[in-house]
Design a protein around this motif. Structure first.
Motif, PDB file in Angstrom:
ATOM      1  N   TYR A 146       8.941   1.486 -13.932  1.00  0.00           N
ATOM      2  CA  TYR A 146       7.836   1.467 -12.975  1.00  0.00           C
ATOM      3  C   TYR A 146       8.348   1.659 -11.555  1.00  0.00           C
ATOM      4  O   TYR A 146       7.805   2.443 -10.771  1.00  0.00           O
ATOM      5  CB  TYR A 146       7.053   0.157 -13.108  1.00  0.00           C
ATOM      6  N   ASP A 149       9.664   5.212 -11.050  1.00  0.00           N
ATOM      7  CA  ASP A 149       8.534   6.134 -10.915  1.00  0.00           C
ATOM      8  C   ASP A 149       7.974   6.071  -9.492  1.00  0.00           C
ATOM      9  O   ASP A 149       7.677   7.097  -8.887  1.00  0.00           O
ATOM     10  CB  ASP A 149       7.452   5.788 -11.941  1.00  0.00           C
ATOM     11  N   TRP A 150       7.846   4.862  -8.970  1.00  0.00           N
ATOM     12  CA  TRP A 150       7.386   4.663  -7.592  1.00  0.00           C
ATOM     13  C   TRP A 150       8.324   5.353  -6.602  1.00  0.00           C
ATOM     14  O   TRP A 150       7.887   6.027  -5.676  1.00  0.00           O
ATOM     15  CB  TRP A 150       7.296   3.160  -7.330  1.00  0.00           C
ATOM     16  N   SER A 152      10.424   7.872  -7.281  1.00  0.00           N
ATOM     17  CA  SER A 152      10.382   9.333  -7.441  1.00  0.00           C
ATOM     18  C   SER A 152       9.136   9.927  -6.801  1.00  0.00           C
ATOM     19  O   SER A 152       9.107  11.103  -6.463  1.00  0.00           O
ATOM     20  CB  SER A 152      10.490   9.724  -8.918  1.00  0.00           C
ATOM     21  N   ASP A 153       8.132   9.097  -6.572  1.00  0.00           N
ATOM     22  CA  ASP A 153       6.913   9.519  -5.882  1.00  0.00           C
ATOM     23  C   ASP A 153       7.047   9.316  -4.367  1.00  0.00           C
ATOM     24  O   ASP A 153       6.070   9.431  -3.637  1.00  0.00           O
ATOM     25  CB  ASP A 153       5.713   8.730  -6.428  1.00  0.00           C
TER      26      ASP A 153
END
Length: 185
Positions: A146, A149-150, A152-153
């Motif tokens: 999680y 992912d945060w 990579s965004d």
């Protein structure tokens, strides 16, 4: 005196890292920023990679030491995220560099600690030791995934609010897994 110099090196490095990517920072930049010579840098750190690694290890140790007694999983998760939010540019520069593995090791260590501490503190259902290890690894990997992912965004959304919501949505999941392991379900 040695710890003062070491601290100055780390502070200069983090300051520079908040200004520019890791591959644009040299040891010369660091020593000039903190007013020491190159030998002083090499006395404390082998190279730039060891500096990054030690910063991540120290941050993980600080979190583990400071939050030995947790009141909730949400609190611990937010503490683990605080370093990244506070040093957003620096963390993104490390995440986008060859030193990304150092940050991932930090994240792995902190996440495993948080999940283990939460389970040891709040779950009083006896479970098979191998099941407990599987449950810890599962939730640790979910948390790491999680957060990555945060990152990579580009860390663009408020992860703290989402962590709070995740904790609400999955509140009894750990207890249910332990009950299944203990044969109560």
């Amino acid at each position: 005196m040695a710890s003062f110099t070491r601290k100055a090196i780390i502070e200069s490095f983090l300051k520079l890292l908040n200004e520019r990517p890791l591959n644009k920072i040299t040891i010369k930049d660091i020593v000039e920023d903190c007013g020491i010579n190159r030998n002083s840098f090499y006395y404390h750190f082998e190279d730039m990679s060891s500096l990054v690694e030690e910063i991540m290890v120290e941050e993980a140790d600080k979190i583990i030491e400071k939050y030995g007694d947790i009141s909730s999983l949400e609190e611990c998760l937010c503490v683990a995220i605080d370093f990244a939010v506070k040093n957003k540019k620096a963390v993104m520069h490390i995440y986008s560099s060859a030193s990304r593995e150092a940050y991932e090791r930090y994240l792995n260590r902190v996440s495993e600690y948080v999940v283990t501490k939460y389970i040891d503190t709040f779950v009083d259902i006896p479970a098979k030791e191998e099941d407990k290890e599987i449950i810890i690894k599962f939730f640790k990997c979910e948390l790491i995934g999680y957060i990555l992912d945060w990152m990579s965004d580009g860390m663009r959304y408020d992860i703290r609010n989402q962590v709070r919501r995740i904790c609400e949505l999955f509140e009894d999941t750990t207890r249910i897994a332990f009950e299944r392991s203990a044969g109560k379900l």
